[in-house]
Design a protein around this motif. Structure first.
Motif, PDB file in Angstrom:
ATOM      1  N   THR A 128      -2.397  14.922  -5.596  1.00 59.25           N
ATOM      2  CA  THR A 128      -1.758  13.598  -5.669  1.00 59.25           C
ATOM      3  C   THR A 128      -1.104  13.264  -4.335  1.00 59.25           C
ATOM      4  O   THR A 128      -1.275  12.151  -3.800  1.00 59.25           O
ATOM      5  CB  THR A 128      -0.706  13.578  -6.795  1.00 59.25           C
ATOM      6  OG1 THR A 128      -1.332  13.888  -8.033  1.00 59.25           O
ATOM      7  CG2 THR A 128      -0.042  12.213  -6.889  1.00 59.25           C
TER       8      THR A 128
ATOM      9  N   ARG B 184       5.182   4.714 -17.112  1.00 70.10           N
ATOM     10  CA  ARG B 184       4.736   6.066 -16.767  1.00 70.10           C
ATOM     11  C   ARG B 184       5.935   6.986 -16.549  1.00 70.10           C
ATOM     12  O   ARG B 184       5.967   8.119 -17.036  1.00 70.10           O
ATOM     13  CB  ARG B 184       3.876   6.027 -15.500  1.00 70.10           C
ATOM     14  CG  ARG B 184       3.361   7.402 -15.060  1.00 70.10           C
ATOM     15  CD  ARG B 184       2.960   7.401 -13.594  1.00 70.10           C
ATOM     16  NE  ARG B 184       1.750   6.675 -13.323  1.00 70.10           N
ATOM     17  CZ  ARG B 184       0.529   7.218 -13.262  1.00 70.10           C
ATOM     18  NH1 ARG B 184       0.382   8.506 -13.476  1.00 70.10           N
ATOM     19  NH2 ARG B 184      -0.503   6.472 -12.966  1.00 70.10           N
TER      20      ARG B 184
ATOM     21  N   ASP C  31      -1.979  11.882 -13.612  1.00 69.50           N
ATOM     22  CA  ASP C  31      -2.183  11.923 -15.071  1.00 69.50           C
ATOM     23  C   ASP C  31      -2.673  13.296 -15.515  1.00 69.50           C
ATOM     24  O   ASP C  31      -2.206  13.845 -16.519  1.00 69.50           O
ATOM     25  CB  ASP C  31      -3.211  10.859 -15.482  1.00 69.50           C
ATOM     26  CG  ASP C  31      -2.624   9.459 -15.494  1.00 69.50           C
ATOM     27  OD1 ASP C  31      -1.377   9.345 -15.550  1.00 69.50           O
ATOM     28  OD2 ASP C  31      -3.405   8.489 -15.445  1.00 69.50           O
TER      29      ASP C  31
ATOM     30  N   THR D 242       6.117  11.338  -9.946  1.00 72.02           N
ATOM     31  CA  THR D 242       5.965   9.977 -10.478  1.00 72.02           C
ATOM     32  C   THR D 242       6.976   9.038  -9.825  1.00 72.02           C
ATOM     33  O   THR D 242       6.639   7.921  -9.393  1.00 72.02           O
ATOM     34  CB  THR D 242       6.161   9.979 -12.001  1.00 72.02           C
ATOM     35  OG1 THR D 242       5.222  10.870 -12.591  1.00 72.02           O
ATOM     36  CG2 THR D 242       5.951   8.578 -12.573  1.00 72.02           C
TER      37      THR D 242
ATOM     38  N   ARG E  23       7.679   7.812 -19.869  1.00 69.86           N
ATOM     39  CA  ARG E  23       6.900   8.782 -20.651  1.00 69.86           C
ATOM     40  C   ARG E  23       7.088  10.191 -20.114  1.00 69.86           C
ATOM     41  O   ARG E  23       7.282  11.150 -20.862  1.00 69.86           O
ATOM     42  CB  ARG E  23       5.411   8.395 -20.602  1.00 69.86           C
ATOM     43  CG  ARG E  23       4.491   9.313 -21.413  1.00 69.86           C
ATOM     44  CD  ARG E  23       3.043   8.945 -21.171  1.00 69.86           C
ATOM     45  NE  ARG E  23       2.617   9.285 -19.830  1.00 69.86           N
ATOM     46  CZ  ARG E  23       1.810   8.532 -19.081  1.00 69.86           C
ATOM     47  NH1 ARG E  23       1.345   7.377 -19.547  1.00 69.86           N
ATOM     48  NH2 ARG E  23       1.464   8.933 -17.865  1.00 69.86           N
TER      49      ARG E  23
ATOM     50  N   SER F 108      -3.296   8.343  -8.830  1.00 69.82           N
ATOM     51  CA  SER F 108      -2.868   8.086 -10.215  1.00 69.82           C
ATOM     52  C   SER F 108      -3.621   8.979 -11.192  1.00 69.82           C
ATOM     53  O   SER F 108      -3.042   9.527 -12.139  1.00 69.82           O
ATOM     54  CB  SER F 108      -3.102   6.614 -10.552  1.00 69.82           C
ATOM     55  OG  SER F 108      -2.756   6.349 -11.900  1.00 69.82           O
ATOM     56  N   LYS F 109      -4.915   9.168 -10.958  1.00 68.50           N
ATOM     57  CA  LYS F 109      -5.725  10.005 -11.854  1.00 68.50           C
ATOM     58  C   LYS F 109      -5.269  11.461 -11.810  1.00 68.50           C
ATOM     59  O   LYS F 109      -5.159  12.117 -12.847  1.00 68.50           O
ATOM     60  CB  LYS F 109      -7.201   9.904 -11.459  1.00 68.50           C
ATOM     61  CG  LYS F 109      -7.831   8.548 -11.726  1.00 68.50           C
ATOM     62  CD  LYS F 109      -9.283   8.538 -11.256  1.00 68.50           C
ATOM     63  CE  LYS F 109      -9.905   7.165 -11.456  1.00 68.50           C
ATOM     64  NZ  LYS F 109     -11.303   7.113 -10.936  1.00 68.50           N
TER      65      LYS F 109
ATOM     66  N   GLU G  51       0.066  15.845 -15.434  1.00 65.92           N
ATOM     67  CA  GLU G  51       0.958  15.671 -16.589  1.00 65.92           C
ATOM     68  C   GLU G  51       0.352  16.284 -17.844  1.00 65.92           C
ATOM     69  O   GLU G  51       1.041  16.947 -18.632  1.00 65.92           O
ATOM     70  CB  GLU G  51       1.225  14.182 -16.797  1.00 65.92           C
ATOM     71  CG  GLU G  51       2.166  13.858 -17.929  1.00 65.92           C
ATOM     72  CD  GLU G  51       2.396  12.366 -18.071  1.00 65.92           C
ATOM     73  OE1 GLU G  51       2.728  11.921 -19.191  1.00 65.92           O
ATOM     74  OE2 GLU G  51       2.242  11.629 -17.073  1.00 65.92           O
ATOM     75  N   ASP G  52      -0.941  16.126 -18.022  1.00 65.80           N
ATOM     76  CA  ASP G  52      -1.613  16.646 -19.218  1.00 65.80           C
ATOM     77  C   ASP G  52      -1.646  18.176 -19.237  1.00 65.80           C
ATOM     78  O   ASP G  52      -1.690  18.784 -20.312  1.00 65.80           O
ATOM     79  CB  ASP G  52      -3.051  16.123 -19.288  1.00 65.80           C
ATOM     80  CG  ASP G  52      -3.108  14.644 -19.642  1.00 65.80           C
ATOM     81  OD1 ASP G  52      -2.097  14.141 -20.181  1.00 65.80           O
ATOM     82  OD2 ASP G  52      -4.137  14.008 -19.368  1.00 65.80           O
TER      83      ASP G  52
ATOM     84  N   ASP H 100       6.105   1.892 -11.669  1.00 65.87           N
ATOM     85  CA  ASP H 100       5.485   2.052 -12.992  1.00 65.87           C
ATOM     86  C   ASP H 100       6.530   2.616 -13.958  1.00 65.87           C
ATOM     87  O   ASP H 100       6.598   3.830 -14.200  1.00 65.87           O
ATOM     88  CB  ASP H 100       4.272   2.983 -12.886  1.00 65.87           C
ATOM     89  CG  ASP H 100       3.408   2.965 -14.143  1.00 65.87           C
ATOM     90  OD1 ASP H 100       3.926   2.569 -15.209  1.00 65.87           O
ATOM     91  OD2 ASP H 100       2.228   3.371 -14.060  1.00 65.87           O
TER      92      ASP H 100
END
Length: 611
Positions: free
Chosen positions: A260, A306, A277, A296, A309, A273-274, A280-281, A303
């Motif tokens: 990132t 985001r 994500d 983030t 979350r 961004s991908k 985070e997963d 955002d």
């Protein structure tokens, strides 16, 4: 300033002719003391026994202007020369003392013949360049060193040494470029190519090699090293290509967060961004989740959804941190595959954390890799990966590797069975099972397969895939190989299991036709009984067995089987009557004894009438 007084103090430390010669040369420096220098070498000239000593002393006589003595010593040096190392010393003497370049090259040629390893060859090339400055001959030595590199294990490192030596000593950039180009065609491992490229210190010339590394690398670690080189060269486009490939391979939160940062550095916010994500997963701890929150806020402060979350997930992590600590303590104590898989199950159920479970499953796989392959140990891992992850690439690899490593059909069918019955990735599993069984069929048809090879495969196809059409086709292949009633009966039973009752009965009748003895007929009947065929069908097949028999003795044994297996005296009496005329002499007595013992006196009408 060295004088006789200062130099004579050094005499006590001289232990070899070379050291005495060095002291003599020192005496010839300003203010030169030729008399003292000559005395030094005159005293030790007669003690020289080795080529290098004789050459060293000869250089002093040459400096003193005594060419005759120098030449005499050089002749002795040549006479005493026995090894490649001594040839090198002789060559230097021939050039410096005698001015004989051709003779020096001849000595170097001999040394080259006796030098085989890379490091000594590079040393020889450097010596040739230093002493006689002959680049063509030095290239000849480099060529032999390059050929030697082909035979060593760490070829990339050796190519780098060769190229660096040529660059430093030869002063021929074109030759060095050609050497790198040849090395690049002979190396394929990304780590080797990267080492070669980095040693060039020229990003433009190294770019084709870097591209080759990018194409051949399949792990984040090797690509990370390539990324460093591209970033150092300020090649933003190439950096982006590397980051994109790394993004497809990265599996952990730290790796993805690093990517990132990398994407943001080259202005690629979409890919950043991908990867954020994905990071985070794949979080496995509160610390990793905190780093996601920080990234983030740093890269996507606008955002709000985001960021909120991520903060909520961090709170949940922190709230369950005690459980995570508990599980991580258990993880640190793991010592077996079984225990690791059990802990992965608990993590998935009690923490609902598929990524932590996947981390444990990856650990279990690494533990399995350290042991000889046994599918019985790998199968639980496959089931766990199916259950706890959605990683179809991982699942596919485990299945494919198991199928490739399993050569015995007993275990091969277990691989196919496991694939065909995966509860969570059913379509993938059935597709893989079908592919494995198709591959096994191709192997059978390309070799010397027998009837039971085909029947075992047919059973797996019918049982695990429910494919009656394919199963029946395999049974037809088996039938073409069948030579006895055992095989035909077995094939018939499998036909029946596949739903082809008519085909099964036809095979049972073919089996009956192959029964050439009474005992064979009874063996077939016993097998068919184990298949739980209805009695009417058993009678029909047994009758066919009787029709296939030719000798009276076999027919009599067949009739006896009626009473033994069906307990039908009426049928037996009728069958006895049908074959009675075929017995004469002693055989007729055997016949009557059999009929009397099997069906009783009541079936002898002539005896009842006589009474």
């Amino acid at each position: 300033m060295a004088t006789r007084d200062t130099l004579s103090a050094k005499e006590a430390s001289c232990n070899s002719p070379e050291e005495w010669a060095a002291l003599a040369h020192e005496a010839l420096t300003e203010p030169a003391d030729a008399e003292y220098a000559k005395k030094l070498v005159d005293d030790i000239a007669g003690d020289c026994q080795f080529t290098k000593d004789l050459v060293a002393v000869a250089t002093v006589y040459k400096a003193l202007g005594d060419d005759a003595q120098a030449a005499e010593l050089m002749q002795q040096a040549e006479d005493y020369c026995m090894s490649g190392e001594e040839q090198i010393a002789l060559a230097e003497g021939k050039f410096k003392v005698l001015g004989d370049k051709a003779g020096a090259i001849a000595a170097y040629e001999q040394a080259l013949k006796e030098t085989a390893n890379v490091a000594p060859l590079l040393g020889l090339a450097k010596t040739v360049l230093t002493v006689i400055g002959d680049k063509d001959f030095a290239k000849k030595i480099y060529a032999k060193a390059e050929a030697k590199v082909e035979t060593v294990a760490a070829r990339a490192a050796e190519y780098v040494k060769l190229a660096q030596a040529a660059s430093a000593d030869l002063g021929d950039p074109d030759y060095v470029t050609e050497l790198y180009a040849r090395a690049a065609t002979k190396l394929s491992a990304p780590a080797d190519l990267l080492l070669l490229a980095n040693s060039m210190n020229d990003p433009a010339r190294a770019k084709p090699l870097y591209t080759k590394v990018l194409e051949g690398s399949s792990d984040v670690q090797s690509l990370a090293k390539l990324l460093e080189a591209a970033q150092a060269a300020n090649d933003a486009d190439f950096v982006k290509l590397i980051l994109e490939k790394m993004a497809g391979l990265a599996t952990t939160t730290p790796e993805l967060l690093s990517l990132t940062d990398g994407f943001m550095a080259v202005g690629d916010k979409a890919n950043a961004s991908k990867t954020l994500d994905a990071a985070e997963d794949k979080v496995t701890s509160a610390d990793e989740m905190q780093k996601v929150v920080d990234a983030t806020g740093r890269h996507f402060p606008e955002d709000a959804a985001r960021l909120e979350r991520a903060k909520q997930k961090l709170e949940k992590r922190i709230a369950n941190q005690a459980r995570y600590v508990e599980f991580q303590t258990l993880e640190n104590a793991l010592s077996s595959v079984k225990a690791t898989l059990h802990l992965a199950d608990r993590v998935a159920v009690e923490l609902a954390d598929p990524f932590y479970a996947a981390k444990l499953l990856d650990r279990a796989e690494k533990m399995l890799a350290e042991e000889p392959f046994q599918f019985s140990r790998t199968q639980p891992l496959i089931v766990a990966v199916d259950k706890h992850t959605d990683d179809t690439a991982w699942l596919t690899r485990l299945l494919d590797e198991s199928a490739a490593k399993t050569t015995d059909f007993i275990w091969f069918k277990e691989v196919a069975h496991t694939a065909a019955h995966l509860p969570h990735h059913t379509e993938l599993g059935r597709e893989k099972a079908r592919a494995y069984l198709k591959d096994w069929e191709a192997r059978l048809k390309g070799g010397q397969a027998g009837v039971y090879d085909y029947t075992k495969l047919a059973q797996a196809v019918i049982t695990d895939l429910g494919d009656a059409t394919w199963g029946n086709a395999l049974l037809n292949d088996a039938r073409a190989c069948a030579k006895d009633h055992y095989a035909l009966a077995h094939i018939g039973h499998l036909n029946a299991q596949a739903g082809d009752a008519a085909g099964a009965e036809a095979l049972y009748l073919q089996a009956a036709a192959l029964c050439t003895s009474g005992e064979a007929a009874l063996q077939l009947l016993d097998r068919l009984k184990s298949y739980e065929l209805p009695e009417a069908q058993l009678r029909k097949i047994y009758e066919a067995c009787g029709k296939a028999l030719t000798s009276p003795a076999d027919k009599l044994r067949w009739v006896e089987g009626i009473t033994e297996c069906f307990r039908d005296k009426a049928w037996a009496a009728q069958a006895y009557g049908a074959i009675e005329s075929q017995f004469t002499g002693a055989d007729k007595m055997r016949f009557h004894q059999s009929r009397m013992s099997r069906v009783g006196d009541e079936f002898y009408p002539y005896r009842r009438h006589a009474a």
